[in-house]
Design a protein around this motif. Structure first.
Motif, PDB file in Angstrom:
ATOM      1  N   GLU A  79      36.060   9.777 110.484  1.00  0.00           N
ATOM      2  CA  GLU A  79      35.759   8.350 110.350  1.00  0.00           C
ATOM      3  C   GLU A  79      34.999   7.782 111.536  1.00  0.00           C
ATOM      4  O   GLU A  79      34.413   6.718 111.440  1.00  0.00           O
ATOM      5  N   GLY A  80      35.047   8.459 112.636  1.00  0.00           N
ATOM      6  CA  GLY A  80      34.347   7.988 113.826  1.00  0.00           C
ATOM      7  C   GLY A  80      33.871   9.163 114.650  1.00  0.00           C
ATOM      8  O   GLY A  80      34.460  10.246 114.599  1.00  0.00           O
ATOM      9  N   ALA A  81      32.781   8.965 115.391  1.00  0.00           N
ATOM     10  CA  ALA A  81      32.264  10.051 116.217  1.00  0.00           C
ATOM     11  C   ALA A  81      31.420   9.497 117.353  1.00  0.00           C
ATOM     12  O   ALA A  81      30.839   8.412 117.245  1.00  0.00           O
ATOM     13  N   ASP A  82      31.379  10.252 118.420  1.00  0.00           N
ATOM     14  CA  ASP A  82      30.497   9.989 119.553  1.00  0.00           C
ATOM     15  C   ASP A  82      29.882  11.305 119.980  1.00  0.00           C
ATOM     16  O   ASP A  82      30.530  12.354 119.911  1.00  0.00           O
ATOM     17  N   LEU A  83      28.643  11.250 120.430  1.00  0.00           N
ATOM     18  CA  LEU A  83      27.989  12.414 121.003  1.00  0.00           C
ATOM     19  C   LEU A  83      27.837  12.160 122.495  1.00  0.00           C
ATOM     20  O   LEU A  83      27.327  11.114 122.905  1.00  0.00           O
ATOM     21  N   TRP A  84      28.294  13.126 123.270  1.00  0.00           N
ATOM     22  CA  TRP A  84      28.238  13.052 124.726  1.00  0.00           C
ATOM     23  C   TRP A  84      27.340  14.167 125.246  1.00  0.00           C
ATOM     24  O   TRP A  84      27.270  15.242 124.664  1.00  0.00           O
ATOM     25  N   VAL A  85      26.681  13.914 126.375  1.00  0.00           N
ATOM     26  CA  VAL A  85      25.782  14.889 126.984  1.00  0.00           C
ATOM     27  C   VAL A  85      26.016  14.906 128.493  1.00  0.00           C
ATOM     28  O   VAL A  85      26.340  13.874 129.093  1.00  0.00           O
ATOM     29  N   ALA A  86      25.894  16.109 129.074  1.00  0.00           N
ATOM     30  CA  ALA A  86      26.106  16.275 130.518  1.00  0.00           C
ATOM     31  C   ALA A  86      25.315  17.489 130.984  1.00  0.00           C
ATOM     32  O   ALA A  86      24.849  18.288 130.168  1.00  0.00           O
ATOM     33  N   PRO A  87      25.171  17.652 132.292  1.00  0.00           N
ATOM     34  CA  PRO A  87      24.523  18.867 132.791  1.00  0.00           C
ATOM     35  C   PRO A  87      25.316  20.113 132.392  1.00  0.00           C
ATOM     36  O   PRO A  87      26.550  20.069 132.267  1.00  0.00           O
ATOM     37  N   VAL A  88      24.612  21.221 132.177  1.00  0.00           N
ATOM     38  CA  VAL A  88      25.274  22.491 131.887  1.00  0.00           C
ATOM     39  C   VAL A  88      26.252  22.785 133.023  1.00  0.00           C
ATOM     40  O   VAL A  88      25.943  22.582 134.191  1.00  0.00           O
ATOM     41  N   GLY A  89      27.443  23.247 132.666  1.00  0.00           N
ATOM     42  CA  GLY A  89      28.470  23.556 133.661  1.00  0.00           C
ATOM     43  C   GLY A  89      29.490  22.444 133.828  1.00  0.00           C
ATOM     44  O   GLY A  89      30.481  22.625 134.539  1.00  0.00           O
ATOM     45  N   THR A  90      29.279  21.307 133.168  1.00  0.00           N
ATOM     46  CA  THR A  90      30.224  20.202 133.262  1.00  0.00           C
ATOM     47  C   THR A  90      31.437  20.490 132.391  1.00  0.00           C
ATOM     48  O   THR A  90      31.307  20.887 131.241  1.00  0.00           O
ATOM     49  N   ASP A  91      32.626  20.310 132.952  1.00  0.00           N
ATOM     50  CA  ASP A  91      33.861  20.527 132.206  1.00  0.00           C
ATOM     51  C   ASP A  91      34.213  19.295 131.381  1.00  0.00           C
ATOM     52  O   ASP A  91      33.789  18.173 131.679  1.00  0.00           O
TER      53      ASP A  91
END
Length: 188
Positions: A12-24
């Motif tokens: 019913e809900g979603a978010d897309l997150w992005v970060a540098p490779v290697g981010t935990d």
């Protein structure tokens, strides 16, 4: 009727997150993604949701007499497509890697200098909810490899359909799904 009506998921809900490779990721599902400073939300997503596609080659081998004896699979490729509805700096960076934005504080004018895209690998996390069930699809290494046509109009929203190609790690792992879904729990 076999089956359990508690098993199907309607995200019913979603978010897309992005970060540098290697981010935990945050250490628990209860912790918000924003508790790890490197993760940036792309903003509003289309009601169409996200889609995952698979592409691979296969070759069949037959024994004498025409009996199938083996199939070789190769060139496996997995992608996730999602449509971003916001024209913010995070989306701009995904759509136009290596491009820049400057702001003149005196005139409140932004200048976006768009360059030819270069490879820009990042970590992605698609966070979805179905009531109290939460799932984070964590892609440690991916890259926006296709951007759909963008409409500039007074009758349609400007939207950015992003295709994210998922790269496997050295063990062949593409992504991890981390959730609190009791239907997917392993029983001891």
């Amino acid at each position: 009727m076999a089956g359990d009506v508690a098993n199907p998921r309607l995200w019913e809900g979603a978010d897309l997150w992005v970060a540098p490779v290697g981010t935990d990721l945050p250490t628990t599902l209860a912790a918000a993604m924003s508790t790890v400073a490197a993760w940036e939300a792309v903003g509003l997503l289309s009601e169409d949701g996200a889609s995952e596609s698979r592409d691979e080659d296969s070759s069949d081998f037959f024994g004498w007499g025409g009996q199938l004896i083996r199939t070789r699979r190769s060139k496996h490729k997995r992608t996730i497509t999602v449509t971003c509805l916001e024209d913010n700096l995070t989306v701009f960076g995904l759509v136009n890697p290596e491009s820049t934005v400057t702001t003149d504080d005196l005139t409140s004018t932004n200048t976006r200098t768009v360059k030819i895209p270069k490879s820009d690998k990042r970590a992605f996390c698609l966070e979805m909810t179905d009531g109290d069930i939460k799932r984070r699809r964590f892609v440690p290494t991916g890259e926006v490899t296709e951007v759909g046509e963008v409409t500039l109009s007074d009758s349609e929203l400007s939207a950015y359909a992003l295709t994210i190609t998922i790269y496997p790690d050295s063990d062949g792992v593409l992504y991890q799904d981390i959730d609190n879904d009791p239907q997917g729990a392993v029983t001891p």
